[in-house]
Design an enzyme around this catalytic site. Structure first.
Site, PDB file in Angstrom:
ATOM      1  N   GLU A  68     -67.538  -3.378  46.722  1.00 26.56           N
ATOM      2  CA  GLU A  68     -66.132  -3.129  46.411  1.00 26.56           C
ATOM      3  C   GLU A  68     -65.707  -1.736  46.876  1.00 26.56           C
ATOM      4  OE1 GLU A  68     -63.299  -2.861  42.390  1.00 26.56           O
ATOM      5  OE2 GLU A  68     -65.480  -2.767  42.245  1.00 26.56           O
ATOM      6  N   LYS A 122     -57.624  -9.137  44.737  1.00 28.45           N
ATOM      7  CA  LYS A 122     -58.079  -9.298  43.366  1.00 28.45           C
ATOM      8  C   LYS A 122     -56.956  -9.778  42.463  1.00 28.45           C
ATOM      9  CE  LYS A 122     -60.688  -6.799  39.771  1.00 28.45           C
ATOM     10  NZ  LYS A 122     -61.262  -5.506  39.368  1.00 28.45           N
ATOM     11  N   CYS A 160     -65.552  -7.122  41.125  1.00 29.57           N
ATOM     12  CA  CYS A 160     -65.891  -6.391  39.908  1.00 29.57           C
ATOM     13  C   CYS A 160     -65.960  -7.342  38.706  1.00 29.57           C
ATOM     14  CB  CYS A 160     -64.893  -5.253  39.679  1.00 29.57           C
ATOM     15  SG  CYS A 160     -65.391  -4.061  38.416  1.00 29.57           S
TER      16      CYS A 160
END
Length: 566
Positions: A313, A377, A434
């Site tokens: 990430e 995301k 994440c």
């Protein structure tokens, strides 16, 4: 032993022929701050059942006193009435229990406040104590709900499973959800026990964990052997059944691999305080490129043997899409046929009068630059990546801001549900960034059966603490629930490849710099029961516990006097 009538009044039952009875009696009769402190300590013990410790008996140490404390909740008096007062007392016990459990399990969150201590250290108490105190309200509600269907004897064990199971599900869904260290993870770390998640999911494991680990509370009860020993024996049989079933489900050998796919995961282990410093941009890019092309074995001579290179990430301390020179350097380092899949921040060009929108994304880069699709995301971290609306302006006035230094915070992706990402040379990919990987049932599209779960993350905020290990354990359980292998690239660890049964085929531990070369395991041909039914089976289990507890309570209800009207 302290016992309870069905109307909530306390009475003393004959002592059970076990040494636990006096202890249970004393615990049930605690009151005031002593009661709350004991509940907090019991909950804190439960954190030892979570990764990286994985001590399942610790959950017994946490839940057995909780049962006895709830036995004594009927001793509370209240102007609201006996039943309401009992529920309120149970709620306070549950809040203190949850506060202790989450404080002991999430203390490592404080490490994030020290990365830029000059800006965030003063907020540490809000993260380390404030978040557990707020989330403890879910356990308070769960304990209160359990107490409403409480009764003496074995029936109070499913009552607790009903209340806590519902509380954990709500914690994972309300207010964007935070299903971190859900109690079912006590069973979700052992390879054999975790296989049940392929049927009932994490929340179903939670019901089973509470039933099994609270059952020894009845050893202190008065009555015959069935009343005292039955729940514990049943718990042992359930755990043995789960273990045997899991052992039979996991094949003896490795699962087949996707032909022609050779993965390389890069774990650069860049300290968090250096990672987002623009002055380090050249050094960080060189570090990634150098690691990516390193030779790890005679049959792995750098990138020439790799089809898919995966970086974690936010790999760049800059916007790669706006840096053509860096993009050319990456492209020139990639051999023909090798594709880089990387986490990166990106920005959309705004329309006139609009602000710039930033996204936390997964991008694909080949020799000729960006290729294929991208993933933005969807589930952002409150306070980490954005400030919740509509109070964001107030929070900024008070000096609060998100941890990631992005003007205005990140913008969530526009997809309504988890998309399937098309990556050349790979089967359909279910991407996550994440902590998106901790949400059961939300890591893959319900309308497709992806070939792998791809999770890129940066746990460098939390250093060498239990946090990264807890994060990996939860992502690993998603592979079992979905029947899909997991490929996970993390900046500081844990990077790993996990097969669809939860077996780790390769891993880089926390704090290690290096690369991981692995082939890609195939997904299971048949979708798991959890994929087909979702949380339906968990809801059936939850309702079964509630009805069992209610039935036990009704059976204990006193009959009306003869001749009395009802």
């Amino acid at each position: 032993m302290h016992d309870i009538d069905t109307d909530g009044a306390a009475r003393v039952a004959p002592a059970a022929p076990f040494g636990l009875a006096p202890l249970a009696h004393r615990v049930a009769l605690t009151a005031g701050w002593t009661r709350l402190a004991l509940a907090w300590l019991a909950g804190a013990c439960g954190a030892l059942a979570m990764p990286p410790f994985g001590l399942l008996p610790a959950l017994c140490v946490a839940l057995v006193p909780a049962v006895w404390l709830l036995d004594g909740a009927a001793t509370a008096s209240s102007r609201l009435g006996r039943r309401a007062g009992t529920a309120l007392a149970a709620g306070l016990i549950g809040w203190a229990w949850g506060f202790g459990y989450l404080t002991a399990g999430l203390w490592w969150l404080g490490a994030a406040f020290l990365v830029e201590a000059d800006q965030f250290a003063w907020l540490m108490p809000l993260g380390v104590l404030g978040l557990p105190a707020v989330l403890g309200l879910f356990y308070g509600a769960g304990f209160a709900a359990a107490r409403l269907v409480w009764s003496p004897g074995p029936g109070r064990i499913p009552a607790l499973a009903f209340g806590v199971g519902a509380a954990e599900w709500l914690r994972g869904h309300l207010f964007t959800g935070f299903p971190w260290n859900v109690l079912g993870m006590a069973l979700g770390q052992n390879l054999w026990l975790m296989q049940a998640a392929s049927v009932v999911g994490l929340y179903g494991l939670t019901v089973l964990a509470v039933l099994a680990c609270a059952a020894p509370a009845t050893l202190a009860d008065a009555g015959g052997p069935a009343r005292r020993l039955g729940p514990s024996l049943a718990a042992l049989l359930v755990l043995a059944g789960l273990g045997i079933g899991g052992a039979l489900r996991v094949p003896a050998g490795p699962v087949p691999e996707v032909p022609g796919v050779r993965l390389r995961l890069v774990q650069a282990n860049i300290p968090q305080d250096a990672r987002f410093n623009p002055r380090n941009r050249e050094g960080i890019l060189e570090r990634y490129l150098g690691l990516s092309d390193s030779a790890t074995a005679p049959d792995r001579q750098g990138l020439r043997d790799v089809t898919h290179l995966i970086w974690p990430e936010s790999s760049f301390p800059f916007l790669i899409q706006r840096d053509p020179q860096a993009l050319r350097r990456i492209g020139s380092a990639l051999p023909p046929g090798t594709l880089l899949v990387t986490g990166a921040a990106r920005a959309d060009e705004p329309l006139p009068g609009e602000r710039l929108h930033f996204y936390n994304s997964i991008l694909m880069i080949g020799q000729d630059g960006f290729t294929g699709g991208r993933y933005d995301k969807l589930h952002l971290v409150p306070f980490g990546e954005y400030l919740p609306e509509p109070i964001d302006s107030l929070l900024r006035t008070l000096g609060l801001k998100q941890f990631v230094a992005v003007p205005g915070g990140f913008t969530p992706g526009e997809a309504r549900e988890r998309p399937s990402l098309s990556v050349p040379g790979l089967p359909p990919v279910a991407p996550s960034i994440c902590y998106e990987a901790i949400f059961p049932g939300a890591v893959a599209s319900r309308h497709a059966h992806p070939g792998l779960l791809l999770n890129v993350t940066n746990d460098g905020w939390f250093g060498d603490t239990p946090g990264p290990r807890q994060h990996f354990a939860q992502a690993r359980l998603r592979a079992v629930e979905e029947g899909i292998p997991l490929v996970r690239a993390a900046n500081t660890g844990i990077s790993a490849v996990v097969d669809p049964y939860g077996r780790v085929t390769g891993m880089l531990s926390v704090g290690v710099e290096g690369v991981l070369d692995r082939n890609l395991p195939r997904n299971l041909r048949e979708t798991t029961a959890y994929v087909r039914f979702g949380d339906v089976l968990f809801i059936i289990m939850l309702l079964g516990c509630g009805l069992t507890a209610l039935g036990a309570r009704l059976r204990r209800a006193p009959s009306p006097p003869r001749g009395a009207s009802v």
